[in-house]
Design a protein around this motif. Structure first.
Motif, short mmCIF file in Angstrom:
data_model
loop_
_atom_site.label_atom_id
_atom_site.label_comp_id
_atom_site.label_asym_id
_atom_site.label_seq_id
_atom_site.Cartn_x
_atom_site.Cartn_y
_atom_site.Cartn_z
N ASP A 1 -17.71 7.85 -0.93
CA ASP A 1 -17.44 9.06 -1.71
C ASP A 1 -16.90 10.16 -0.82
O ASP A 1 -15.96 10.89 -1.20
CB ASP A 1 -18.70 9.53 -2.42
N ARG A 2 -17.47 10.32 0.39
CA ARG A 2 -17.01 11.37 1.31
C ARG A 2 -15.57 11.09 1.75
O ARG A 2 -14.77 12.02 1.88
CB ARG A 2 -17.93 11.46 2.53
N ILE A 3 -15.28 9.83 2.00
CA ILE A 3 -13.92 9.47 2.41
C ILE A 3 -12.93 9.78 1.29
O ILE A 3 -11.89 10.42 1.52
CB ILE A 3 -13.86 7.97 2.78
N GLU A 4 -13.24 9.37 0.06
CA GLU A 4 -12.32 9.58 -1.05
C GLU A 4 -12.08 11.07 -1.29
O GLU A 4 -10.96 11.48 -1.64
CB GLU A 4 -12.87 8.93 -2.31
N ALA A 5 -13.09 11.91 -1.07
CA ALA A 5 -12.95 13.34 -1.31
C ALA A 5 -11.97 14.00 -0.34
O ALA A 5 -11.47 15.10 -0.62
CB ALA A 5 -14.32 14.01 -1.20
N LEU A 6 -11.65 13.34 0.78
CA LEU A 6 -10.72 13.90 1.75
C LEU A 6 -9.26 13.70 1.36
O LEU A 6 -8.36 14.31 1.95
CB LEU A 6 -10.97 13.28 3.14
N SER A 7 -8.98 12.83 0.39
CA SER A 7 -7.60 12.56 -0.02
C SER A 7 -6.97 13.82 -0.58
O SER A 7 -7.51 14.46 -1.48
CB SER A 7 -7.59 11.46 -1.07
N ASP A 8 -5.79 14.21 -0.02
CA ASP A 8 -5.12 15.41 -0.51
C ASP A 8 -3.60 15.25 -0.59
O ASP A 8 -2.88 16.24 -0.70
CB ASP A 8 -5.51 16.64 0.33
N GLN A 9 -3.09 14.02 -0.50
CA GLN A 9 -1.65 13.79 -0.61
C GLN A 9 -1.38 12.32 -0.93
O GLN A 9 -2.27 11.50 -0.91
CB GLN A 9 -0.93 14.21 0.68
N GLU A 10 -0.10 12.03 -1.21
CA GLU A 10 0.28 10.66 -1.51
C GLU A 10 0.20 9.78 -0.26
O GLU A 10 0.50 10.26 0.83
CB GLU A 10 1.73 10.61 -2.02
N PRO A 11 -0.16 8.51 -0.46
CA PRO A 11 -0.69 7.91 -1.68
C PRO A 11 -2.12 8.38 -1.93
O PRO A 11 -2.94 8.37 -1.01
CB PRO A 11 -0.63 6.41 -1.39
N ALA A 12 -2.40 8.78 -3.17
CA ALA A 12 -3.66 9.43 -3.49
C ALA A 12 -4.81 8.44 -3.58
O ALA A 12 -4.63 7.28 -3.94
CB ALA A 12 -3.52 10.19 -4.81
N GLY A 13 -6.01 8.93 -3.25
CA GLY A 13 -7.20 8.11 -3.37
C GLY A 13 -7.40 7.17 -2.20
O GLY A 13 -6.69 7.24 -1.19
N VAL A 14 -8.37 6.29 -2.34
CA VAL A 14 -8.66 5.33 -1.27
C VAL A 14 -7.53 4.32 -1.15
O VAL A 14 -7.01 3.82 -2.15
CB VAL A 14 -9.99 4.60 -1.56
N VAL A 15 -7.13 4.04 0.10
CA VAL A 15 -6.07 3.07 0.37
C VAL A 15 -6.58 2.00 1.33
O VAL A 15 -7.57 2.19 2.05
CB VAL A 15 -4.82 3.76 0.97
N ASN A 16 -5.89 0.86 1.30
CA ASN A 16 -6.15 -0.23 2.23
C ASN A 16 -5.00 -0.27 3.21
O ASN A 16 -3.83 -0.27 2.80
CB ASN A 16 -6.26 -1.56 1.49
N VAL A 17 -5.31 -0.33 4.49
CA VAL A 17 -4.27 -0.19 5.51
C VAL A 17 -4.39 -1.30 6.55
O VAL A 17 -5.49 -1.63 7.01
CB VAL A 17 -4.38 1.18 6.22
N GLY A 18 -3.24 -1.89 6.90
CA GLY A 18 -3.17 -2.84 8.00
C GLY A 18 -2.37 -2.26 9.14
O GLY A 18 -1.28 -1.70 8.93
N ASP A 19 -2.90 -2.35 10.36
CA ASP A 19 -2.22 -1.80 11.53
C ASP A 19 -2.58 -2.64 12.75
O ASP A 19 -3.61 -3.32 12.77
CB ASP A 19 -2.64 -0.34 11.74
N GLY A 20 -1.74 -2.60 13.76
CA GLY A 20 -2.04 -3.30 15.01
C GLY A 20 -1.92 -4.80 14.88
O GLY A 20 -2.56 -5.54 15.64
N LEU A 21 -1.09 -5.27 13.96
CA LEU A 21 -0.93 -6.71 13.75
C LEU A 21 0.09 -7.26 14.73
O LEU A 21 1.13 -6.65 14.99
CB LEU A 21 -0.48 -6.98 12.32
N ALA A 22 -0.18 -8.44 15.28
CA ALA A 22 0.75 -9.09 16.20
C ALA A 22 2.08 -9.36 15.51
O ALA A 22 2.14 -9.58 14.29
CB ALA A 22 0.15 -10.40 16.72
N ASP A 23 3.18 -9.33 16.29
CA ASP A 23 4.51 -9.52 15.72
C ASP A 23 4.64 -10.85 14.97
O ASP A 23 5.41 -10.96 14.03
CB ASP A 23 5.57 -9.46 16.83
N SER A 24 3.90 -11.85 15.39
CA SER A 24 4.04 -13.17 14.78
C SER A 24 3.57 -13.20 13.33
O SER A 24 4.04 -13.98 12.53
CB SER A 24 3.25 -14.20 15.57
N ARG A 25 2.60 -12.34 12.98
CA ARG A 25 1.98 -12.35 11.65
C ARG A 25 1.45 -13.73 11.28
O ARG A 25 1.43 -14.12 10.11
CB ARG A 25 2.96 -11.86 10.58
#
Length: 288
Positions: free
Chosen positions: A169-193
């Motif tokens: 709930d605390r995380i969701e309350a910090l959303s203040d721009q697009e994309p709005a709300g809770v998001v799922n994010v992938g980062d730091g993935l090896a180039d090969s995938r």
């Protein structure tokens, strides 16, 4: 774009006995190495390094069966420092060692040469928009998880369940721009995938707000984003959208992917069977 990719494939074939130079292949395809690796994996269904390995061992397999060279000579020609290393790699692809293949005429597995062709399917269109975003912060909780191409990712499911409801709930309350709300994010993935390679998964929000000390945060610089929309079944709709972005949209549009987090915003139906989703991919224009 496809013609340039096929020129890169020809280059691979002419230099199979040399270390693969992804930078050179990207120059032939007139794109960045980052984008070339991602586009290749999406189109070919295997990482670049795995395709080259299979092609080398396909040609090496023919030489083993022919019996005109020693196994050590073949190993050295295809870049292996010892007969033992060659034997391990050979067995991983063909299911038998080179010595056994030469003695018994065992059935071997071949990786055919790949080329890319344009196939027109159906009449559906992709919904997308191009967005310019100022710098922002990604704030929430992150974990290192293995990549899963199809179906639910058990590591992600377990991680999200481990976050206390009050923290969500605390995380969701910090959303203040697009994309709005809770998001799922992938980062730091090896180039090969490649399936099973690890990446940083974020359960978080996009915000410009101050970051609480007990949450993870990552600054994201200003840049261009391609935003794609889809609706469908869970989890196939989002996974299919990611595939279609790289296999259909990028080859026919004047953009390429650039380093940065890949963000998905999903809204799942009450019965958990369907989803409305947005996929935010960092992109940059391709010079004319």
């Amino acid at each position: 774009m496809l013609e340039r990719l096929n020129q890169a494939m020809e280059h691979i074939e002419r230099h199979l006995d040399r270390p693969v130079d992804a930078g050179e292949l990207a120059r032939i395809a007139v794109t960045s190495e980052y984008h070339f690796r991602r586009l290749f994996s999406a189109l070919a269904g295997v990482p670049l390094s795995e395709y080259v390995r299979r092609r080398r061992l396909t040609v090496a397999g023919a030489e083993v069966v022919a019996g005109e060279r020693t196994l050590l000579d073949i190993a050295v020609r295809w870049g292996y420092g010892s007969a033992e290393a060659f034997a391990r790699a050979f067995k991983a692809v063909h299911g038998v060692g080179p010595g056994e293949a030469r003695r018994t005429g065992a059935v071997l597995r071949a990786q055919p040469r790949m080329s890319f062709r344009l196939t027109v399917e159906g009449s559906s269109s992709m919904r997308y928009r191009i967005v310019q975003k100022e710098p922002f912060r990604l704030v929430g909780r992150k974990a290192r998880v293995p990549l899963v191409h199809e179906g639910m990712n058990p590591a992600i499911v377990a991680f999200v369940k481990s976050i206390e409801p009050a923290t969500r709930d605390r995380i969701e309350a910090l959303s203040d721009q697009e994309p709005a709300g809770v998001v799922n994010v992938g980062d730091g993935l090896a180039d090969s995938r490649a399936e099973g390679t690890e990446l940083d998964y974020w359960y978080g929000v996009v915000t410009g707000a101050d970051v609480p000390d007990d949450l993870d945060a990552m600054p994201v610089p200003a840049g261009t984003w391609a935003v794609f929309e889809t609706s469908g079944t869970v989890p196939e709709a989002v996974q299919d959208l990611w595939r279609d972005v790289f296999t259909q949209w990028f080859p026919s549009n004047p953009y390429r992917s650039r380093p940065g987090p890949e963000i998905s915003r999903t809204r799942i139906s009450a019965d958990g069977s369907r989803v409305d989703a947005e996929l935010w991919i960092p992109v940059e224009p391709v010079a004319a």
